[in-house]
Design a protein around this motif. Sequence first.
Motif, PDB file in Angstrom:
ATOM      1  N   ALA A  29       0.842  -1.199   0.000  1.00  0.00           N
ATOM      2  CA  ALA A  29       0.000   0.000   0.000  1.00  0.00           C
ATOM      3  C   ALA A  29       0.873   1.242   0.000  1.00  0.00           C
ATOM      4  O   ALA A  29       1.840   1.332   0.754  1.00  0.00           O
ATOM      5  N   PRO A  30       0.607   2.203  -0.856  1.00  0.00           N
ATOM      6  CA  PRO A  30       1.456   3.393  -0.937  1.00  0.00           C
ATOM      7  C   PRO A  30       1.402   4.214   0.335  1.00  0.00           C
ATOM      8  O   PRO A  30       0.350   4.376   0.942  1.00  0.00           O
ATOM      9  N   ILE A  31       2.565   4.710   0.719  1.00  0.00           N
ATOM     10  CA  ILE A  31       2.635   5.511   1.940  1.00  0.00           C
ATOM     11  C   ILE A  31       1.790   6.761   1.801  1.00  0.00           C
ATOM     12  O   ILE A  31       1.218   7.243   2.757  1.00  0.00           O
ATOM     13  N   HIS A  32       1.700   7.305   0.562  1.00  0.00           N
ATOM     14  CA  HIS A  32       0.962   8.548   0.413  1.00  0.00           C
ATOM     15  C   HIS A  32      -0.555   8.346   0.440  1.00  0.00           C
ATOM     16  O   HIS A  32      -1.303   9.239   0.077  1.00  0.00           O
ATOM     17  N   ALA A  33      -0.994   7.148   0.878  1.00  0.00           N
ATOM     18  CA  ALA A  33      -2.406   7.011   1.215  1.00  0.00           C
ATOM     19  C   ALA A  33      -2.736   7.958   2.366  1.00  0.00           C
ATOM     20  O   ALA A  33      -3.878   8.378   2.541  1.00  0.00           O
ATOM     21  N   VAL A  34      -1.727   8.306   3.169  1.00  0.00           N
ATOM     22  CA  VAL A  34      -1.867   9.366   4.162  1.00  0.00           C
ATOM     23  C   VAL A  34      -1.892  10.704   3.430  1.00  0.00           C
ATOM     24  O   VAL A  34      -1.130  10.916   2.496  1.00  0.00           O
ATOM     25  N   ASP A  35      -2.777  11.601   3.841  1.00  0.00           N
ATOM     26  CA  ASP A  35      -2.830  12.920   3.215  1.00  0.00           C
ATOM     27  C   ASP A  35      -1.805  13.826   3.884  1.00  0.00           C
ATOM     28  O   ASP A  35      -2.086  14.504   4.858  1.00  0.00           O
ATOM     29  N   TYR A  36      -0.599  13.812   3.347  1.00  0.00           N
ATOM     30  CA  TYR A  36       0.466  14.629   3.929  1.00  0.00           C
ATOM     31  C   TYR A  36       0.241  16.119   3.699  1.00  0.00           C
ATOM     32  O   TYR A  36       0.880  16.948   4.345  1.00  0.00           O
ATOM     33  N   THR A  37      -0.648  16.467   2.778  1.00  0.00           N
ATOM     34  CA  THR A  37      -0.900  17.889   2.547  1.00  0.00           C
ATOM     35  C   THR A  37      -1.529  18.563   3.764  1.00  0.00           C
ATOM     36  O   THR A  37      -1.503  19.788   3.863  1.00  0.00           O
ATOM     37  N   GLN A  38      -2.074  17.777   4.688  1.00  0.00           N
ATOM     38  CA  GLN A  38      -2.637  18.364   5.906  1.00  0.00           C
ATOM     39  C   GLN A  38      -1.563  19.049   6.747  1.00  0.00           C
ATOM     40  O   GLN A  38      -1.872  19.897   7.593  1.00  0.00           O
ATOM     41  N   TYR A  39      -0.289  18.688   6.522  1.00  0.00           N
ATOM     42  CA  TYR A  39       0.806  19.270   7.306  1.00  0.00           C
ATOM     43  C   TYR A  39       1.459  20.458   6.600  1.00  0.00           C
ATOM     44  O   TYR A  39       2.439  20.996   7.102  1.00  0.00           O
ATOM     45  N   VAL A  40       0.933  20.848   5.440  1.00  0.00           N
ATOM     46  CA  VAL A  40       1.513  21.970   4.703  1.00  0.00           C
ATOM     47  C   VAL A  40       0.700  23.230   4.977  1.00  0.00           C
ATOM     48  O   VAL A  40      -0.525  23.239   4.838  1.00  0.00           O
ATOM     49  N   ASN A  41       1.387  24.292   5.350  1.00  0.00           N
ATOM     50  CA  ASN A  41       0.748  25.585   5.582  1.00  0.00           C
ATOM     51  C   ASN A  41       1.363  26.614   4.629  1.00  0.00           C
ATOM     52  O   ASN A  41       2.418  27.180   4.919  1.00  0.00           O
ATOM     53  N   PRO A  42       0.727  26.874   3.485  1.00  0.00           N
ATOM     54  CA  PRO A  42       1.294  27.818   2.517  1.00  0.00           C
ATOM     55  C   PRO A  42       1.386  29.252   3.016  1.00  0.00           C
ATOM     56  O   PRO A  42       2.021  30.083   2.350  1.00  0.00           O
ATOM     57  N   ASN A 302      -3.674  17.880  -5.742  1.00  0.00           N
ATOM     58  CA  ASN A 302      -3.410  17.430  -4.375  1.00  0.00           C
ATOM     59  C   ASN A 302      -2.623  16.119  -4.379  1.00  0.00           C
ATOM     60  O   ASN A 302      -1.685  15.932  -3.604  1.00  0.00           O
ATOM     61  N   LYS A 303      -2.995  15.216  -5.286  1.00  0.00           N
ATOM     62  CA  LYS A 303      -2.286  13.927  -5.366  1.00  0.00           C
ATOM     63  C   LYS A 303      -0.835  14.125  -5.794  1.00  0.00           C
ATOM     64  O   LYS A 303       0.076  13.458  -5.282  1.00  0.00           O
ATOM     65  N   LYS A 304      -0.606  15.028  -6.737  1.00  0.00           N
ATOM     66  CA  LYS A 304       0.765  15.295  -7.160  1.00  0.00           C
ATOM     67  C   LYS A 304       1.615  15.758  -5.987  1.00  0.00           C
ATOM     68  O   LYS A 304       2.775  15.365  -5.850  1.00  0.00           O
ATOM     69  N   TRP A 305       1.019  16.597  -5.143  1.00  0.00           N
ATOM     70  CA  TRP A 305       1.758  17.049  -3.973  1.00  0.00           C
ATOM     71  C   TRP A 305       1.969  15.914  -2.975  1.00  0.00           C
ATOM     72  O   TRP A 305       3.039  15.787  -2.379  1.00  0.00           O
ATOM     73  N   ASN A 306       0.970  15.081  -2.797  1.00  0.00           N
ATOM     74  CA  ASN A 306       1.132  13.959  -1.871  1.00  0.00           C
ATOM     75  C   ASN A 306       2.223  13.006  -2.335  1.00  0.00           C
ATOM     76  O   ASN A 306       2.946  12.429  -1.518  1.00  0.00           O
ATOM     77  N   ASP A 307       2.341  12.817  -3.632  1.00  0.00           N
ATOM     78  CA  ASP A 307       3.396  11.945  -4.150  1.00  0.00           C
ATOM     79  C   ASP A 307       4.777  12.452  -3.746  1.00  0.00           C
ATOM     80  O   ASP A 307       5.698  11.659  -3.506  1.00  0.00           O
ATOM     81  N   ILE A 308       4.929  13.766  -3.691  1.00  0.00           N
ATOM     82  CA  ILE A 308       6.207  14.355  -3.280  1.00  0.00           C
ATOM     83  C   ILE A 308       6.358  14.341  -1.767  1.00  0.00           C
ATOM     84  O   ILE A 308       7.395  13.937  -1.221  1.00  0.00           O
ATOM     85  N   LEU A 309       5.328  14.734  -1.056  1.00  0.00           N
ATOM     86  CA  LEU A 309       5.409  14.816   0.406  1.00  0.00           C
ATOM     87  C   LEU A 309       5.629  13.446   1.032  1.00  0.00           C
ATOM     88  O   LEU A 309       6.244  13.335   2.105  1.00  0.00           O
ATOM     89  N   ALA A 310       5.139  12.400   0.366  1.00  0.00           N
ATOM     90  CA  ALA A 310       5.272  11.036   0.898  1.00  0.00           C
ATOM     91  C   ALA A 310       6.698  10.511   0.807  1.00  0.00           C
ATOM     92  O   ALA A 310       6.967   9.383   1.233  1.00  0.00           O
ATOM     93  N   LYS A 311       7.626  11.310   0.282  1.00  0.00           N
ATOM     94  CA  LYS A 311       9.020  10.893   0.287  1.00  0.00           C
ATOM     95  C   LYS A 311       9.566  10.789   1.708  1.00  0.00           C
ATOM     96  O   LYS A 311      10.604  10.162   1.937  1.00  0.00           O
TER      97      LYS A 311
END
Length: 776
Positions: A29-42, A302-311
């Motif tokens: 299961a991909p790690i980015h199943a977690v929504d890491y964008t919740q931790y980003v504050n632009p 959002n998914k594109k960002w999660n793919d990066i944040l899940a690194k």
Amino acid sequence: MKTRIINIKLILLMVFFVSSCTKKSKQKAPIHAVDYTQYVNPFIGTQNEGHTFPGATTPLGMVQPSPESYNIHYKGYEMDHIAGYQYNDPWLIGFTQTHLNGVGCPSMSDILLQPLNTDTINSESRFNYKSTYTKDSEIAKPGYYKVYLDNFKVQVELTATERVAYHRYTYDNEKNAKLLIDLQYGVSWDINEIPLNILEANQQFEDDYTLTGYRKARVWAPRDLYYVIKFNKKIVKKQELTPPENKGEKAPRYILDFDMQGATVLEVKIGVSTVGIAEAKKNLDTEISTWNSFDSIRAATNKKWNDILAKFHLKANEDKKVAFYTSLYHLYIQPNNIADVDGRFRSADSGVQNAASGKYYSTLSLWDTYRAANPMYTILSPDLVSDINTSMLDSYKFMTVDSLNPKEANKYLPRWQLWGQETHTMVGNHAVPVIVDAYLKGIKPKGYSDQEIFDAVWTSLTKPHYRNHVELIDSFGYIPYDVKLSSIDDGRETVSRLLENTYDDYAGALLAEKLGKQKEADFLKKRATYYKNVYNKESGFMRGKNAKGEFKKDIDLSEVVGEWLKGSDFTEGNAYHYQFHVLHDISGLVDIMGGKTEFGKKLDNLFYSEFKPEVKTLVWNIHGTYGQYWHGNEPCHHLPYLYKYSDKPYKTDKIIKTLIDEYYYTKPDGLMGNDDCGQMSAWYMFGVLGFYPVNPTGGQYILGAPQVEQVKINLPNRNTFTIKAKNLSDTSFIVESVTLNGEVLNRNYITHEEIINGGELVFEMTEEAPLLKYLN
């Protein structure tokens, strides 16, 4: 009976098979199943000198739709509004389609749109079309921005694909749905200069749903922008406004009325290109082909960002996660791919070209990013690094030489490139270490031979062009501040220019040696030692020299100087900052300073000075200082790690903790300096991880002190590298020992290869300054 036994066996086998598949699917299961964008504050960095923007963008996208704010107390931008927005401003004047992240010079903010509900506003000032808004209505997430304009009773939402900005306006009353379009606007050093922003423009309404055009903006570097603006509702009225204050402007402003057909929602798509209007249309049609797709585009971004944040996966408190993932987000806003969907782009002078990799990355703040941001990309995104470096070689290949212009008499790799245009900003040739570092790590540009790569590096380092002064360096062994061999020798920043150039020479020498070009390697190695020629043993500082070889005297050690001063020694720094700017030969610097103990004392004099760095010739407030150390500007970024070369390496650990805890925080003013295209953010990430590229070329990272309990890096080769900090706490933050894959590290660094091979790096933390347990 036998049949029943066989059936039971089959059932058990099936159960085992299903169970095994279920377990395997969970493991995969991909790690980015977690929504890491919740931790980003632009919003972090949008107040004061961070110069970030809160709007929507894809990773490395060409467009960044974002709000433009206004405060009547500002006489001009005065650096504060370089990104078009300050968090505490009370008004929004519209939403533009392009922005820069955290830079120190204004540009962009193209094509301003402001939804309205009235046409009775006095148009003599463009800032009359402003609206108040409540902070409660303002939301910013990766790929999405939303706000409610109180004065105009409309909700604004923004998202984007790589080349298309997507706006959605929801009016309280559809009968009053109007839209202001300002094609002249763009950020500048002074708001009074907006009438001068556009050099050329033409535009046309192709039909009742489409506005297309071209504009050439002048600020920082002239840029060609072609665009198409499409509406999902019919335009029923067009009103062209008189230029504000009756000043002549090259591009118009319009107020448009729409037939809303009883609906309250107006959608707008803006496609852009550097090549032409037809290409802007193709970009738009390719990336967003239908209306009413705002939510699906937002989800895809959002998914594109999660793919990066899940690194990364962190075990840390909420604030550390927000600061870290927001830093990672800022790191991937740029450089920007300005090639169209067909891979074509407009180069500086040679017209439309095809990018060798199909992408052309510009927005290259190399004086900043070569230090930490580019090395971080080599760990996380080697394919991206290859494409960036291919773009820089494309730039070199397509550069037009002008023998009559000393600045452009020879080819060179980009220094600070914006939308394919060289800005001639900052010093050094830092595309060289970026390309060489990647090459030595096995990451090569696409479509270029080793000889072509070397030719670009060699020519950039040995042929004169603006601010590299190789003729003076080859003649004197330094850059005298009182000699002019050509019209581009200006006697400014002479020490910094030499130190930055010697580092690039060092990087070039590594490439020459790798390719078996020993003669060229020896030449560059020798020049890489020239930093010693400006070291004044009497004062213990790097110092400017004249043609007679005499050092300057009576220098104000705290004064920050730069290119704005004739005869300046340094680039946005002072004598303390550049005292240690020898990234490639710290051991040699330690020797000429008298050994590890004396080296440590000189660091103490910097970090624990009772005075702070000060700009005395400009209105420039310096924030983020630690004694003479200035975290808000890049020449200092490696300095905390230099204690690892002294007799007291644990002093690094205390400073890193202070900088991580007190100089980065999760509020709009949470950056103590310009983010500079992700460099400030990359520094934070390395600080949290526990290692840093003091020498950004060659693949060694000096061990620092990790700032969270655990970090797992999901590497692009599918390996994982885990960093653990045992016994870490607010009082236990000194490194006692380090192991890699269970083996004690008897050295003060880890290599790039060790990271990408995967494994586990474990730091034992303690409260007491330990005995030195790894070598210096």
